[in-house]
Design a protein around this motif. Structure first.
Motif, PDB file in Angstrom:
ATOM      1  N   HIS A 199      -9.979  10.515  17.549  1.00  0.00           N
ATOM      2  CA  HIS A 199      -9.309   9.607  16.620  1.00  0.00           C
ATOM      3  C   HIS A 199     -10.290   9.049  15.595  1.00  0.00           C
ATOM      4  O   HIS A 199      -9.940   8.896  14.408  1.00  0.00           O
ATOM      5  N   TYR A 409      -2.087   9.859  22.041  1.00  0.00           N
ATOM      6  CA  TYR A 409      -2.448  11.267  22.116  1.00  0.00           C
ATOM      7  C   TYR A 409      -2.593  11.857  20.717  1.00  0.00           C
ATOM      8  O   TYR A 409      -1.781  11.605  19.825  1.00  0.00           O
ATOM      9  N   LEU A 410      -3.638  12.622  20.525  1.00  0.00           N
ATOM     10  CA  LEU A 410      -3.871  13.370  19.291  1.00  0.00           C
ATOM     11  C   LEU A 410      -4.433  14.721  19.680  1.00  0.00           C
ATOM     12  O   LEU A 410      -5.502  14.811  20.305  1.00  0.00           O
ATOM     13  N   SER A 411      -3.719  15.773  19.332  1.00  0.00           N
ATOM     14  CA  SER A 411      -4.160  17.108  19.724  1.00  0.00           C
ATOM     15  C   SER A 411      -5.421  17.502  18.964  1.00  0.00           C
ATOM     16  O   SER A 411      -5.668  17.039  17.846  1.00  0.00           O
ATOM     17  N   ASP A 414      -4.598  19.151  15.582  1.00  0.00           N
ATOM     18  CA  ASP A 414      -4.250  18.245  14.478  1.00  0.00           C
ATOM     19  C   ASP A 414      -5.496  17.575  13.915  1.00  0.00           C
ATOM     20  O   ASP A 414      -5.634  17.414  12.698  1.00  0.00           O
ATOM     21  N   ALA A 415      -6.412  17.157  14.799  1.00  0.00           N
ATOM     22  CA  ALA A 415      -7.646  16.531  14.316  1.00  0.00           C
ATOM     23  C   ALA A 415      -8.491  17.525  13.533  1.00  0.00           C
ATOM     24  O   ALA A 415      -9.062  17.187  12.487  1.00  0.00           O
ATOM     25  N   THR A 418      -7.021  18.043  10.093  1.00  0.00           N
ATOM     26  CA  THR A 418      -7.365  16.935   9.200  1.00  0.00           C
ATOM     27  C   THR A 418      -8.762  17.108   8.631  1.00  0.00           C
ATOM     28  O   THR A 418      -9.005  16.850   7.442  1.00  0.00           O
TER      29      THR A 418
END
Length: 458
Positions: A199, A409-411, A414-415, A418
Motif C-alpha cells: 500500500h 487487501y490490495l493484490s 494491482d500494485a 500502478t
C-alpha cells in the motif's frame, strides 16, 4: 385452519425479517448498522442519556441558582447535572456526539468510562477525543470495522501522505512522512506486513518522489515495483554499495541548503530555511523514500569481512535516520525480527525511527522492541493478534499514543500495475542510475484472426 393461516401470514414475514436482520448483521454489518443499528442506538442514547451519565459518575452537582429555581417552580427532586449534549451526527460506521464538560470535569473522566458507555448504549466501542478545552467528542462505533476493512472515501491525500490502513475508531491511518519521517514496521510471515508495504509503494507511486528499495530476499517483495523504483538492491553486497550513495546525496543536499543560507542582508525571513521544503520549487530536490525489507539480513554476519561491511551499513543507516529528514530522505524499515541481539547499532537505529507498526510477531521480544519504549501497554495488544486476521497491527509513535489498525487487501498485480502506469514519474537522479533495476518488457500478444484461414484448393 384459519388460526394456522393467520399464524403463517403474521409469523412468516416476522421470521423472515428477523432472519434477514441476523444474516445482515453477520455478513453485511455496515448495511445492518445503517438500517437497524443506527436508529436503535440513537433512540437508546436519547432516552437514557441523563441516567447513564449519572450511573457512570459523569454528572456534577447543580448550581445554587438552579436549585433555587427548581424548588421555587416545581416540587421535583434536584438531580445532578450531566454535560450539555450537542446534536447527534450519524456516520456510516457509528455516531458522533459533542459534549460540553461541566465545571470540574476533564476528558480523562469520559475516557475511563468509555467501556461502561459502550455497554449502556449497545455499540461496539466508544472513543473520546478532545476538541478544545471544555469540549470533547464521543465517537460511537456501531460494529467491528476491522473485520472487513473499507477505507473512507474522503481519506486524507497530499504530498508524502498515504492513507494506508483503517483505525479501530473508523478513521483512516495516514502515513505522513513530513510529520513522522522514519518508521519501523515488524511482522511475521503472513501477518500482513507485505500488504502494508504494498500500500505504501502504490500510494507513493503517483507522487513526485524517488522510491529506493533494499530487499534482501533477492527482490521478491520489491521487484514487481521495479518500473517505479529509482534504485533496488537485492542482497547485502548491493546494499553496501547503495547506502554510501544515499549518504553522499544527503550531504549534497545539505550543501544546497547551506548555500541558500548564505544570507544576504536584504533576504526576507521567509526565504531562510533549514530543510529542503524551504527552498524554492525550482531548486528543491525530489524527496527520497528508502524501503528496507528484512532489515535483519543487513545485521547478520558470517566472517570478519562481513562484520566490517555490516558495521559500515548500520552506521550509514543511522546517519540517514538522524540527518535524512531535513534533506528529504525518509526511511521505512521493515522486518520479521528486530532486537538488540542483532548487534551493535540496532538499538540506536530504532531510537531514530519515530513511527512504529507491529503486526503479529513470533516472539514477545520483537513486540517489546517495536513498542515497549513508547507504549508498554501496546505490547500485549500486539502479542494478542490472531493469525486468522492478517493485516491487523498496532501502530504507535514516540508521543505514547497507539491504536489498532488493519490494512485492506490490495493484490500484487494491482500494485504493480500502478507502478507501471507511474513509471514516467521516476525522477532523474544521476547518482542512482547505476542501481536502477531492469524492467522486464511485457510481451505483446498477437491478436487472433477473426476468421480461420481456409486452405486453397490446387
Amino acid at each position: 385452519m384459519s388460526d394456522l393461516t393467520t399464524l403463517l401470514e403474521v409469523g412468516g414475514p416476522v421470521a423472515a425479517l428477523g432472519g434477514g436482520a441476523a444474516y445482515a448483521r453477520t455478513k453485511h454489518p455496515a448495511a445492518y448498522w445503517s438500517t437497524v443499528g443506527l436508529p436503535v442506538s440513537a433512540v437508546r442514547l436519547l432516552s437514557s442519556y441523563g441516567s447513564v451519565m449519572e450511573a457512570c459518575g459523569l454528572t456534577v452537582a447543580p448550581s445554587r441558582l438552579r436549585v433555587l429555581a427548581v424548588k421555587a417552580m416545581t416540587q421535583r427532586e434536584v438531580r445532578p447535572v450531566p454535560p450539555r449534549r450537542g446534536i447527534i451526527r450519524p456516520t456510516t460506521t457509528g455516531l458522533r456526539i459533542r459534549l460540553r464538560l461541566a465545571p470540574g470535569q476533564e476528558p480523562a473522566d469520559f475516557a475511563a468510562s468509555a467501556e461502561r458507555l459502550r455497554h449502556a448504549w449497545g455499540v461496539h466501542a466508544v472513543y473520546v477525543t478532545t476538541v478544545k478545552p471544555g469540549v470533547v467528542d464521543l465517537r460511537l462505533v456501531g460494529y467491528d470495522v476491522l473485520r472487513r476493512v473499507r477505507m473512507p472515501r474522503k481519506a486524507v491525500h497530499g504530498p508524502l501522505k498515504v492513507p494506508v490502513a483503517l483505525r479501530e475508531d473508523a478513521t483512516p491511518f495516514v502515513r505522513d512522512y513530513r510529520t513522522i519521517p522514519h518508521q519501523l514496521t515488524l511482522g511475521a510471515t503472513l501477518s500482513g506486513k507485505s500488504m502494508y508495504l504494498r500500500h505504501l509503494v502504490a500510494g507513493l507511486a503517483p507522487q513526485s518522489v524517488a522510491l529506493v528499495g533494499i530487499d534482501c530476499k533477492r527482490g521478491v517483495e520489491l521487484a514487481p515495483f521495479a518500473p517505479r523504483l529509482s534504485a533496488l538492491a537485492t542482497d547485502p553486497e548491493q546494499a553496501a554499495e547503495l547506502l554510501p550513495v544515499l549518504v553522499n546525496e544527503m550531504e549534497d543536499r545539505y550543501d544546497l541548503i547551506k548555500a541558500r543560507q548564505g544570507i544576504a542582508p536584504g533576504t526576507p525571513d521567509e526565504e531562510i530555511t533549514s530543510d529542503i521544503w524551504g527552498l524554492p520549487d525550482h531548486e528543491r530536490p525530489v524527496p527520497v523514500v528508502l524501503f528496507v525489507d528484512e532489515v535483519a539480513e543487513l545485521f547478520l554476519v558470517a566472517t570478519k569481512k562481513d562484520e566490517e561491511r555490516r558495521d559500515e551499513m548500520v552506521t550509514q543507516l543511522i546517519r540517514l535516520a538522524q540527518l535524512g529528514r531535513a534533506a528529504g530522505i525518509y526511511l521505512e524499515v521493515c522486518g520479521q525480527r528486530f532486537g538488540a541481539e542483532l548487534g551493535k547499532g540496532a538499538t540506536m537505529l530504532r531510537a531514530q525511527l519515530t513511527g512504529r507498526v507491529c503486526h503479529r510477531v513470533n516472539d514477545e521480544a520483537s513486540a517489546k522492541m517495536a513498542l515497549g519504549d513508547i507504549a508498554p501497554e501496546a505490547v500485549q495488544a500486539a502479542c494478542s493478534i490472531a493469525p486468522e486476521r492478517p493485516g491487523l497491527a498496532v501502530a504507535g509513535d514516540t508521543s505514547g499514543g497507539w491504536s489498532r489498525i488493519r490494512t485492506p487487501y490490495l493484490s500484487l498485480g494491482d500494485a504493480a500495475e500502478t507502478c507501471r502506469e507511474s513509471a514516467h514519474l521516476v525522477p532523474d537522479l544521476p547518482a542512482l542510475k547505476p542501481f536502477r533495476p531492469d524492467v522486464p518488457v511485457r510481451p505483446v500478444g498477437t491478436a487472433a484472426p477473426v476468421f480461420l484461414p481456409r486452405p486453397v484448393a490446387d
